[in-house]
Motif scaffolding. Structure first.
Motif, PDB file in Angstrom:
ATOM      1  N   LEU A  20      12.455  19.600  54.645  1.00 32.23           N
ATOM      2  CA  LEU A  20      13.323  18.541  55.139  1.00 32.23           C
ATOM      3  C   LEU A  20      12.569  17.496  55.957  1.00 32.23           C
ATOM      4  O   LEU A  20      12.860  16.306  55.868  1.00 32.23           O
ATOM      5  CB  LEU A  20      14.438  19.139  55.999  1.00 32.23           C
ATOM      6  CG  LEU A  20      15.478  19.988  55.255  1.00 32.23           C
ATOM      7  CD1 LEU A  20      16.382  20.671  56.239  1.00 32.23           C
ATOM      8  CD2 LEU A  20      16.286  19.126  54.303  1.00 32.23           C
ATOM      9  N   LYS A  66      21.902  20.317  48.549  1.00 33.51           N
ATOM     10  CA  LYS A  66      23.080  20.748  49.283  1.00 33.51           C
ATOM     11  C   LYS A  66      23.058  22.254  49.373  1.00 33.51           C
ATOM     12  O   LYS A  66      22.542  22.940  48.510  1.00 33.51           O
ATOM     13  CB  LYS A  66      24.350  20.316  48.554  1.00 33.51           C
ATOM     14  CG  LYS A  66      24.765  18.896  48.821  1.00 33.51           C
ATOM     15  CD  LYS A  66      26.046  18.607  48.099  1.00 33.51           C
ATOM     16  CE  LYS A  66      26.448  17.152  48.244  1.00 33.51           C
ATOM     17  NZ  LYS A  66      27.642  16.850  47.490  1.00 33.51           N
ATOM     18  N   VAL A  91      26.245  26.379  54.507  1.00 34.25           N
ATOM     19  CA  VAL A  91      25.912  27.056  55.750  1.00 34.25           C
ATOM     20  C   VAL A  91      27.169  27.077  56.592  1.00 34.25           C
ATOM     21  O   VAL A  91      27.734  26.022  56.905  1.00 34.25           O
ATOM     22  CB  VAL A  91      24.798  26.317  56.511  1.00 34.25           C
ATOM     23  CG1 VAL A  91      24.556  27.019  57.834  1.00 34.25           C
ATOM     24  CG2 VAL A  91      23.540  26.303  55.692  1.00 34.25           C
ATOM     25  N   ASN A  92      27.593  28.244  56.934  1.00 37.89           N
ATOM     26  CA  ASN A  92      28.810  28.390  57.724  1.00 37.89           C
ATOM     27  C   ASN A  92      29.973  27.607  57.123  1.00 37.89           C
ATOM     28  O   ASN A  92      30.742  26.959  57.813  1.00 37.89           O
ATOM     29  CB  ASN A  92      28.576  27.934  59.169  1.00 37.89           C
ATOM     30  CG  ASN A  92      27.492  28.753  59.816  1.00 37.89           C
ATOM     31  OD1 ASN A  92      27.301  29.925  59.475  1.00 37.89           O
ATOM     32  ND2 ASN A  92      26.756  28.153  60.738  1.00 37.89           N
ATOM     33  N   ARG A 103      29.935  24.880  55.565  1.00 34.98           N
ATOM     34  CA  ARG A 103      29.824  23.423  55.514  1.00 34.98           C
ATOM     35  C   ARG A 103      28.609  23.041  54.708  1.00 34.98           C
ATOM     36  O   ARG A 103      27.637  23.779  54.616  1.00 34.98           O
ATOM     37  CB  ARG A 103      29.715  22.863  56.925  1.00 34.98           C
ATOM     38  CG  ARG A 103      30.980  23.101  57.714  1.00 34.98           C
ATOM     39  CD  ARG A 103      31.043  22.162  58.879  1.00 34.98           C
ATOM     40  NE  ARG A 103      30.841  20.787  58.458  1.00 34.98           N
ATOM     41  CZ  ARG A 103      30.957  19.774  59.307  1.00 34.98           C
ATOM     42  NH1 ARG A 103      31.283  19.982  60.542  1.00 34.98           N
ATOM     43  NH2 ARG A 103      30.752  18.555  58.895  1.00 34.98           N
ATOM     44  N   THR A 104      28.690  21.863  54.128  1.00 29.42           N
ATOM     45  CA  THR A 104      27.562  21.431  53.318  1.00 29.42           C
ATOM     46  C   THR A 104      26.489  20.835  54.206  1.00 29.42           C
ATOM     47  O   THR A 104      26.764  20.373  55.301  1.00 29.42           O
ATOM     48  CB  THR A 104      28.008  20.359  52.312  1.00 29.42           C
ATOM     49  OG1 THR A 104      28.575  19.303  53.043  1.00 29.42           O
ATOM     50  CG2 THR A 104      28.979  20.911  51.323  1.00 29.42           C
ATOM     51  N   GLY A 105      25.268  20.835  53.724  1.00 21.82           N
ATOM     52  CA  GLY A 105      24.242  20.136  54.473  1.00 21.82           C
ATOM     53  C   GLY A 105      22.870  20.738  54.357  1.00 21.82           C
ATOM     54  O   GLY A 105      21.910  20.034  54.097  1.00 21.82           O
ATOM     55  N   LEU A 106      22.716  22.023  54.542  1.00 20.09           N
ATOM     56  CA  LEU A 106      21.395  22.628  54.581  1.00 20.09           C
ATOM     57  C   LEU A 106      21.032  23.193  53.214  1.00 20.09           C
ATOM     58  O   LEU A 106      21.812  23.930  52.631  1.00 20.09           O
ATOM     59  CB  LEU A 106      21.412  23.746  55.624  1.00 20.09           C
ATOM     60  CG  LEU A 106      20.066  24.149  56.202  1.00 20.09           C
ATOM     61  CD1 LEU A 106      19.439  22.980  56.927  1.00 20.09           C
ATOM     62  CD2 LEU A 106      20.257  25.321  57.153  1.00 20.09           C
TER      63      LEU A 106
END
Lengths: 344, 764
Positions: free
Chosen positions: B13, B567, B570-571, B573-576
């Motif tokens: 990242l 995408k 994680v928990n 939610r999208t993002g990691l």
């Protein structure tokens, strides 16, 4: 764990301490947003209303700029357009008629870490809120103000607003409006400390987005007049402009908007305009047909009020509490129940 | 999440080498794993070195050393010593490659014969029979010239050599024709002179006979009587003075021309046609234009004179005379086919020298339609784009990917009548036929060649760098031949690239683990692998030691084909991302290494893939229009079968799309088709100009399945079967920005269809 140094800025623009890897990942994870993260509720505007286009544009901006919803606030006054904060999944303040700007200024002073957007109607801003509008320009506080100008009071069923053109028949002017319309652009450009003025129309979504984005990136009071449709009360008022691309004049410049090939193909009437030229901006602002669209004026050198008056003290909970206590101490409660102001 | 995986994701990242064990790719002994077998190029038999052959026809202008040895060995089919000579030939080949490896950076001109003899002498010290094998092979070669390997000078050497060969061939053809014409024109004049009174005088007759036979008839033959007889019997019509002067003028023009070198040496100075700037070439063309017109005119007149078909003014009623035609010759320009008989102009430039002015000059030269051949050589494919060269740190740089030469290439193809060839130096030999076609093309021609000599690849041979550029799609091979046909599929050819139908070439890769177990996997060669070879981009990669290899590490081709790395969950939610892309490398000792590719490099790789995808489509591979048309045809065919079972008795295959190679790379869904139709092909189907949608909810309130919002909350056609034509028309009428186009109805039995079609017409 090794530290890595990222140029992360806090709300005051100062660099924070270097983050460690975990913090960095957390931050990256939290900074990724989808459009849905900013949507809330079903807009109750009429179908075909230009407010929908503005709502979509600001939601896209928030997503693309990765604005944390808890660090973003939309403030509005009263009117159709002022319902916008309800449909944003951010902080919002649906304030009093004409008072959106002073509320927004208060937020900027108290919470400089927040991104502040203001949405006002033409009546809201240019009539009852005109005094606040003028001083908001002069104070040049860092916020993005959008004037949703449909030339009519829609929420109160078709009453003439300050921007209604002469001759427009409304419920308050059944024989037609008597006065020439107020031009929000020339007014704004005439106020001291003006730093950003743009005009756009709601039916060109690409330019609408670009303009709001440019305003967001401007440091200072960014004023955008969005000429929009009211399909309910003035269904044909803007139709001629919408159907005839030559009645829109695109202003472009390397420091202004960039018109891509697709737009240039449709909107052939274009003019290069340097937004630093205020005199030319005033000339362009005076025209109404074709509608000038783009950034009319931009001056990044104008100081912001919150910078000039910045309180360097850290606003901690104890500071606020002590301040309040000091204020309360000015009053003495007597046994008779009456408050007496301390003379100390 | 484990710490190791977290470090790896952090690097992916951020591009920062954090955590233990993650190191930048600074060790220049590392190479892409697929190059493991190519550690020593001198031990391999491949196209290079090349011989720039000066003997034989243009088709044999460029020869591969290996190919030449194979040809010679094949010619020894029935020879008892064939095997021995073949083995010695291979040894000599290897020795030549070794000898050349020291000259890569010097650009020295090496003679094939000298190098061959040198190698033979060296190896002959150990085995006396090698000299004999070398001699016999040499006699079979029928080739000589410069010996060249891939280096910075190769593109211009090869192109210039092929150009020279083609010009020499042109000169030969010109002189064959010119010599024939000159001879016949002289004959006409000689015959005229011989038929005149002076030509038949006793003195002339006497000298003629005496001169030819070497014997003297002057004392035995009465030349005076002979002269009287001949003068009396001479034809009444002589060559007119006008014609004689015309023929003489034509002869002077042809014999004194400065364009083509004659076979024999002459004192006449010749024009030069090789330049370093297009402006110089165009200036030379302008200065020589009148001279060229005169020569071409002279050749045309000569042909007519020789065949006796030249008509002077007043020679016949109702027939156009040639005097008038040739008086205006060249005024309206010269035909390309006539210009093709004269030498072509050659311009060789390096892309690093291409500024705005030079670029304009090239565009001007290519757009003139003149037979100019322009070579633009690129040495550095991965240079950062101009805007970011100095100001940004490495992770923020945007790669130019040969933007200057690519810009020229796009422009040249866009001109539609320019022959275009793009190739890396490693592919140049394979594309020599295309190069010859370009050199012989009656119009402008543009060559774009990547030399492989970047100066940033350590000790990796330029051949490997150039080959890697082709393999990784960073510099794909392209041939655009306007004379091949009238459509893109026949004009643009990208088949000479490795695995042209796939996103990347994929090769099997085998290796042995520490426990001596054999493993095999398929590796794609991507732009990231190409970048890993460049010392400037070492920071974009993080070497992960084997102990740190984790489940989150995935191949870069997998990363590009799915969204794992963009995408993740994680928990809730999208993002990691939950995977990081990797490439495989081998170190100097041949051990397998894995390197994580950061997001920046991955995006560049994705961009390169996208460029290749566009090129494939233009070249008729995996063409989306064809794919959609084929699916539609299949759907229509299926619906016909369903609606009319009787037709199943005699099934008729649907008409296939006019694509060159309509290959389905992945399943296509109805929504894919809908999106494609909206974006590219409308036909009779409804569509919406989505970018202009103002999100006003008018249409979605009519039918939120027929009209749907995309990720930008702008409307597009969703499920066309979920609504009626009436709803389409009403939505179009209600749309304030008039961006809904209802198309044609799917169901002609819909109530009020005629009226609806009339209402729809204004929106289509």
């Amino acid at each position: 764990m090794n530290n890595i140094s990222l140029n992360v800025l806090n709300g005051n623009g100062a660099a924070t301490e270097p983050l460690n890897v975990n913090d960095c990942l957390l931050q990256l994870y939290e900074e990724h947003y989808e459009l849905e993260d900013y949507q809330k509720g079903v807009p109750r505007w009429c179908t075909g209303c230009g407010d929908n286009a503005i709502l979509t544009a600001v939601q896209r901006l928030c997503r693309d700029e990765a604005l944390p919803p808890e660090k973003t606030v939309f403030v509005s006054g009263i009117g159709c357009s002022s319902r916008l904060p309800h449909y944003m999944n951010t902080y919002g303040f649906h304030s009093l008629h004409g008072r959106a700007l002073p509320v927004a200024e208060g937020i900027r002073l108290a919470r400089p870490d927040l991104k502040v957007f203001v949405n006002m109607g033409d009546g809201d801003c240019c009539s009852i809120g005109a005094a606040h509008w003028i001083h908001a320009i002069r104070y040049n506080m860092n916020m993005t103000a959008m004037l949703h100008d449909n030339n009519i009071y829609g929420l109160t069923k078709k009453q003439a607003s300050p921007t209604s053109p002469i001759g427009l028949k409304t419920n308050t002017t059944p024989r037609g409006s008597y006065l020439d319309a107020l031009n929000p652009l020339t007014v704004t450009l005439g106020v001291s400390n003006v730093s950003f003025v743009a005009q756009v129309v709601d039916w060109i979504p690409k330019l609408l987005y670009q303009t709001i984005q440019a305003a967001y990136h401007h440091k200072g009071f960014a004023f955008i007049r969005v000429i929009q449709r009211c399909p309910e009360w003035l269904p044909t008022h803007m139709e001629a402009y919408m159907q005839d691309p030559t009645r829109v004049l695109l202003l472009h410049h390397e420091n202004g908007l960039h018109v891509d090939d697709e737009l240039a193909k449709r909107y052939t009437k274009m003019q290069e305009h340097d937004p630093s030229d205020i005199n030319r901006a005033r000339e362009i602002a005076s025209g109404s047909d074709p509608i000038p669209v783009g950034i009319l004026y931009r001056n990044d050198e104008v100081p912001c009020y919150e910078d000039v008056r910045f309180d360097s003290r850290l606003r901690t909970t104890s500071l606020v509490k002590n301040g309040l206590e000091a204020e309360f101490d000015k009053f003495t409660i007597w046994p008779d129940g009456h408050a007496h102001v301390s003379r100390n | 999440m484990e710490v190791k995986a977290q470090d790896q994701i952090a690097f992916y990242l951020t591009g920062h080498h954090n955590g233990s064990g993650l190191l930048p790719l600074t060790n220049r002994s590392y190479r892409p794993a697929l190059f493991a077998r190519h550690a020593d190029l001198t031990a391999l038999r491949y196209d290079f070195p090349l011989i720039l052959n000066v003997e034989g026809p243009p088709e044999r202008a460029v020869l591969s050393l290996s190919g030449l040895v194979d040809e010679a060995v094949d010619a020894l089919q029935n020879d008892a010593d064939r095997d021995r000579i073949a083995q010695h030939g291979y040894q000599l080949e290897r020795e030549l490659r070794r000898g050349l490896s020291g000259h890569h950076t010097t650009g020295t001109v090496l003679d094939f014969a000298t190098m061959w003899n040198k190698a033979a002498a060296k190896l002959g010290k150990e085995d006396a029979t090698i000299a004999d094998s070398a001699k016999r092979l040499w006699m079979l070669f029928k080739a000589n010239g410069e010996l060249v390997d891939v280096d910075f000078a190769l593109p211009s050497r090869v192109v210039r050599h092929v150009w020279n060969v083609v010009q020499a061939d042109k000169a030969r053809i010109f002189h064959e024709r010119a010599d024939r014409l000159v001879l016949k024109l002289h004959s006409i004049l000689d015959a005229e002179a011989a038929g005149s009174n002076a030509g038949r005088s006793p003195e002339k007759l006497r000298s003629g006979l005496a001169g030819q036979s070497g014997t003297s008839f002057s004392t035995t033959f009465n030349f005076d009587a002979m002269s009287r007889i001949l003068v009396g019997a001479k034809p009444s019509q002589n060559l007119s003075e006008t014609r004689r002067r015309r023929i003489q003028s034509v002869l002077d023009t042809i014999e004194r021309q400065h364009f083509h070198a004659p076979a024999s040496k002459t004192d006449t100075p010749l024009h030069s046609f090789a330049f370093y700037r297009c402006a110089s070439a165009l200036q030379a063309y302008k200065e020589r234009r009148n001279e060229a017109i005169e020569l071409l005119k002279a050749m045309a007149i000569a042909e007519l004179e020789v065949s006796g078909e030249y008509r002077e003014a007043g020679s016949g009623k109702g027939v156009a005379d040639h005097d008038a035609i040739f008086a205006d010759f060249g005024v309206g320009g010269i035909d390309a086919s006539m210009l093709a008989t004269l030498p072509d102009y050659l311009v060789c430039q390096n892309s690093s020298e291409l500024g705005a002015e030079e670029t304009l000059e090239i565009v001007e030269a290519l757009s003139t339609g003149l037979p100019v051949r322009v070579l633009v050589q690129t040495d550095d494919l991965l240079e950062p784009s101009g805007i970011s060269r100095a100001s940004l740190a490495a992770p923020e740089r945007h790669l130019a990917l040969a933007s200057r030469s690519r810009h020229m290439l796009d422009t040249a193809i866009g001109l539609t009548d320019v022959f275009v060839l793009q190739s890396s130096a490693a592919q140049l030999f394979r594309l020599q036929n295309a190069m010859l076609r370009g050199m012989s093309y009656a119009g402008p021609c543009f060559f774009s060649v990547f030399s492989g000599s970047t100066g940033h690849n350590g000790d990796v041979p330029a051949y490997l760098v150039a080959a890697a550029a082709t393999e990784s799609r960073a510099f794909p091979s392209i041939v655009f031949d306007p004379s091949a046909g009238s459509d893109w599929a026949t004009r643009l050819v990208v088949d000479s690239n490795p695995s042209p139908h796939d996103p990347w070439p994929v090769y099997p890769f085998e290796y042995e683990s520490g426990t001596l177990e054999m493993h095999s996997e398929d590796l794609a060669f991507t732009l990231a692998d190409f970048m890993a070879m460049d010392e400037r981009y070492g920071e974009q990669f993080a070497i992960v030691p084997q102990s740190g290899w984790s489940d989150v590490m995935t191949t870069i081709s997998d990363s590009l084909s799915n969204s794992k790395t963009s995408k993740g969950q994680v928990n809730g939610r999208t993002g990691l991302p939950n995977a990081v892309p990797c490439i495989s490398l081998v170190d100097g000792e041949g051990r397998l290494q894995r390197a994580i590719v950061n997001r920046r490099a991955l995006e560049e790789t994705r961009r390169s893939q996208s460029m290749w995808r566009s090129l494939q489509e233009l070249g008729g591979i995996n063409n989306s229009h064809a794919r959609i048309a084929e699916l539609r045809a299949d759907e229509r065919f299926a619906s016909q079968i369903t609606s009319n079972p009787a037709t199943t008795a005699t099934p008729v295959q649907p008409a296939k799309a006019q694509a060159a190679i309509p290959v389905l790379s992945e399943p296509v869904t109805a929504s894919d088709i809908a999106v494609s139709i909206t974006a590219e092909s409308h036909g009779d189907d409804p569509y919406i100009e989505t970018p202009r949608c103002t999100t006003c909810n008018e249409c979605t309130q009519v039918n939120d399945k027929l009209f749907v919002y995309n990720a930008e909350r702008q409307a597009s056609i969703g499920d066309v079967t979920a609504g009626t034509f009436r709803q389409l028309v009403e939505a179009a009428e209600g749309c304030q920005v008039s961006i809904i186009h209802p198309g044609k109805p799917r169901n002609l039995k819909e109530p009020g269809i005629e009226d609806l079609m009339k209402r729809a017409a204004q929106f289509n």
